[in-house]
Design a protein around this motif. Structure first.
Motif: not given
Length: 255
Positions: A187-192
């Motif tokens: 799981x990868x989470x990229x905040x914007x």
């Protein structure tokens, strides 16, 4: 019956590569589905299912960037499903649109599996806000089907090692992570983040069905240059502008 032409606008996406009909009043896609599409690591010959496809912007952006995909969408609202089909034809991007509720998936989709599932679920819990007056906008933005159901349907429809890609409000990331449970890894989470030093408002998430890799919270992607909005001009960073105007893939930092 779909939308009448005088109730529609035709809006450009990817710097004019796509011309998409959308209702003037109702749910109108912005940059979020473009970011979603740009985050999908798809290759020619693969299959993609979009949950809640609306007028088709995310899938059409993805199909414009990656040729040779088999694109399928499911949409609850008849008017938007018809619009997605029209946008598909007029833009020359093949896109199968099935009308139905993801909470009661039509049999034709329950019998199929996909390499990718993508989704831009409603952002807002209805008990926490005021409903929109337009029914189409309310359905698109106000959650009626729990986020956990969106994730469950996505995981069931993915092939082993298939990839889920979603965009959601940052405040709902704990709920999203909980819904993934043990069925997903890598799981990868990229905040914007809207600007440098600002809190992320949205997150992009990618996960692999039956993956065993560790969780990774990546450095935020900053959308705009400068510390604040300083006039009536576009201020996207070069990387973001390449995604929104040129149809480039969104480069994720290495996990």
């Amino acid at each position: 019956m779909g939308f009448k032409d005088d109730l529609l606008s035709q809006d450009s996406f990817l710097g004019g590569q796509l011309a998409v009909h959308q209702p003037k009043a109702g749910y109108r896609a912005g940059v979020d589905p473009v970011f979603l599409a740009a985050s999908v690591r798809a290759h020619p010959g693969e299959t993609v299912l979009e949950l809640g496809c609306g007028a088709g912007v995310a899938s059409l952006c993805l199909g414009s960037r990656v040729a040779g995909l088999t694109l399928t969408g499911i949409e609850l609202q008849h008017e938007y499903a018809a619009l997605a089909r029209r946008n598909s034809v007029e833009n020359g991007v093949p896109f199968e649109v099935v009308e139905g509720d993801i909470a009661a998936l039509p049999a034709e989709l329950r019998q199929r599996s996909f390499d990718h599932v993508i989704a831009n679920p409603p952002y807002f819990l209805r008990e926490n806000g005021v409903s929109a007056t337009d029914e189409g906008r309310e359905t698109a933005l106000g959650e009626r089907t729990p986020l956990s159901v969106w994730v469950d349907v996505a995981m069931r429809r993915l092939v082993q090692r298939g990839q889920l890609t979603m965009i959601q409000r940052a405040e709902r990331l704990p709920e999203l992570m909980s819904a993934l449970d043990a069925r997903a890894g890598n799981i990868e989470v990229l905040p914007l983040a809207p600007r440098e030093g600002r809190k992320a408002r949205l997150v992009l998430l990618r996960a692999i069905k039956s993956g065993r890799g560790p969780f990774a919270l990546l450095p935020p992607l900053t959308l705009h240059e400068g510390a604040f909005h300083d006039g009536d001009r576009e201020s996207y960073t070069p990387e973001v502008k390449a995604v929104l105007r040129d149809g480039a893939a969104l480069r994720w930092p290495e996990a």
